[in-house]
Design a protein around this motif. Sequence first.
Motif, short mmCIF file in Angstrom:
data_model
loop_
_atom_site.label_atom_id
_atom_site.label_comp_id
_atom_site.label_asym_id
_atom_site.label_seq_id
_atom_site.Cartn_x
_atom_site.Cartn_y
_atom_site.Cartn_z
N ALA A 80 -9.91 -3.18 2.48
CA ALA A 80 -9.25 -3.47 3.77
C ALA A 80 -7.74 -3.19 3.66
N THR A 81 -7.15 -3.52 2.51
CA THR A 81 -5.71 -3.26 2.38
C THR A 81 -5.41 -1.76 2.38
N VAL A 82 -6.38 -0.97 1.92
CA VAL A 82 -6.17 0.49 1.93
C VAL A 82 -6.12 0.98 3.39
N MET A 83 -7.00 0.47 4.21
CA MET A 83 -6.98 0.86 5.64
C MET A 83 -5.64 0.51 6.26
N ASN A 84 -5.18 -0.71 6.01
CA ASN A 84 -3.89 -1.14 6.56
C ASN A 84 -2.74 -0.27 6.04
N SER A 85 -2.82 0.07 4.77
CA SER A 85 -1.74 0.87 4.17
C SER A 85 -1.69 2.26 4.80
N LEU A 86 -2.86 2.84 5.05
CA LEU A 86 -2.88 4.18 5.67
C LEU A 86 -2.36 4.10 7.11
N ALA A 87 -2.68 3.01 7.79
CA ALA A 87 -2.19 2.85 9.17
C ALA A 87 -0.68 2.70 9.16
N LEU A 88 -0.15 1.95 8.20
CA LEU A 88 1.31 1.78 8.13
C LEU A 88 1.97 3.10 7.75
N GLN A 89 1.35 3.83 6.83
CA GLN A 89 1.89 5.14 6.46
C GLN A 89 1.99 6.04 7.69
N ASP A 90 0.94 6.03 8.48
CA ASP A 90 0.91 6.86 9.68
C ASP A 90 2.01 6.45 10.65
N ALA A 91 2.15 5.14 10.85
CA ALA A 91 3.17 4.64 11.80
C ALA A 91 4.57 5.01 11.31
N LEU A 92 4.81 4.93 10.01
CA LEU A 92 6.14 5.26 9.48
C LEU A 92 6.40 6.77 9.58
N GLU A 93 5.39 7.56 9.25
CA GLU A 93 5.62 9.01 9.27
C GLU A 93 5.76 9.52 10.69
N ASN A 94 5.16 8.83 11.65
CA ASN A 94 5.35 9.18 13.07
C ASN A 94 6.79 9.07 13.50
N ILE A 95 7.54 8.19 12.84
CA ILE A 95 8.96 8.05 13.19
C ILE A 95 9.84 8.62 12.07
N LYS A 96 9.23 9.57 11.33
CA LYS A 96 9.99 10.38 10.36
C LYS A 96 10.52 9.59 9.16
N VAL A 97 9.79 8.58 8.77
CA VAL A 97 10.14 7.89 7.53
C VAL A 97 9.19 8.40 6.44
N PRO A 98 9.72 9.01 5.37
CA PRO A 98 8.82 9.51 4.32
C PRO A 98 8.17 8.37 3.55
N THR A 99 6.92 8.55 3.22
CA THR A 99 6.18 7.47 2.53
C THR A 99 5.28 8.05 1.45
N ARG A 100 4.88 7.18 0.55
CA ARG A 100 3.80 7.50 -0.38
C ARG A 100 2.94 6.24 -0.48
N VAL A 101 1.63 6.43 -0.38
CA VAL A 101 0.71 5.31 -0.63
C VAL A 101 0.21 5.45 -2.05
N GLN A 102 0.22 4.36 -2.80
CA GLN A 102 -0.37 4.36 -4.14
C GLN A 102 -1.42 3.26 -4.21
N THR A 103 -2.57 3.61 -4.75
CA THR A 103 -3.65 2.61 -4.85
C THR A 103 -3.85 2.16 -6.29
N SER A 104 -4.16 0.89 -6.46
CA SER A 104 -4.45 0.36 -7.80
C SER A 104 -5.82 0.78 -8.28
N ILE A 105 -6.72 1.02 -7.32
CA ILE A 105 -8.05 1.52 -7.65
C ILE A 105 -8.03 3.00 -7.27
N GLU A 106 -8.38 3.86 -8.20
CA GLU A 106 -8.24 5.29 -7.92
C GLU A 106 -9.14 5.73 -6.78
N MET A 107 -8.55 6.39 -5.82
CA MET A 107 -9.29 7.07 -4.75
C MET A 107 -8.45 8.27 -4.37
#
Length: 244
Positions: A80-107
């Motif tokens: 569930a936290t991965v879903m939230n993280s991807l949604a936040l990444q999307d919201a930040l990149e929509n307003i031109k903030v560069p992001t990287r998501v890193q997961t503790s469990i490899e995917m």
Amino acid sequence: MEQPKFKRVILKLSGEALAGNAGYGIESDVMTSIAYQIKEVIELGVEVAVVVGGGNIWRGIAGSEQGIDRATADYMGMLATVMNSLALQDALENIKVPTRVQTSIEMKQIAEPYIRRKAIRHLEKGRVVIFASGTGNPYFSTDTTAALRAAEIEAEVILMAKNKVDGVYSADPFKDKTAEKYDTLTYMEVLNQNLGVMDSTASSLCMDNNIPLIIFSITENGNIKRVVLGEKIGTIVKRKGSAE
Ligand code: GTP
């Protein structure tokens, strides 16, 4: 220019904070508002890493109470936290903030794996690093993840954004009218009085590593920036005897 008080921070967003009034799922207006608040802080030159919870989608403890094996329920929470993280990444990149998501469990098809030195490099380059899937271990909360990652990347503070309360109270402010808000607390007081700020694993980790915590409300726009500029809103928790 306004001088931030911190150079590198961890922002802890509870899953519920993303759900807004709906209480479940992800509310896009709320996500956008949070993204803008993070952008303001990045524009001050502050390095921001984010740990997102998952309680708006799934809670491990609630799942185990329904009879699902606790470890399995916790892994579901991490997803569930991965879903939230991807949604936040999307919201930040929509307003031109560069992001990287890193997961503790490899995917790897979805995001980079967590690599401490790489995370620090991203931060130095002005990217928001979003740490997803908790610590990768069941029985550990995302508050503990925030404490662990803060220690690892040498963040100066954990900013704990809440959507229901604006700090730590002596009792539940929704049930007890006499409840008073604390301006400052020590981790020992949090632990001894069982104040429910964080779970005890997370509090102990912060205390042992001398990482202060600021609990504040994210529902008011600009609050993350206020906290980063040193305005005294919310409650500060620190180790006994440590300077503010
Ligand atoms: P620097 O080149 O060091 O500045 O960092 P960078 O993140 O731009 O470099 P890299 O070439 O590693 O990454 C380019 C893009 O691929 C970024 O959007 C990364 O998030 C993404 N990326 C890197 N590694 C992985 C991975 O293992 N899985 C996924 N899904 N994406 C990755």
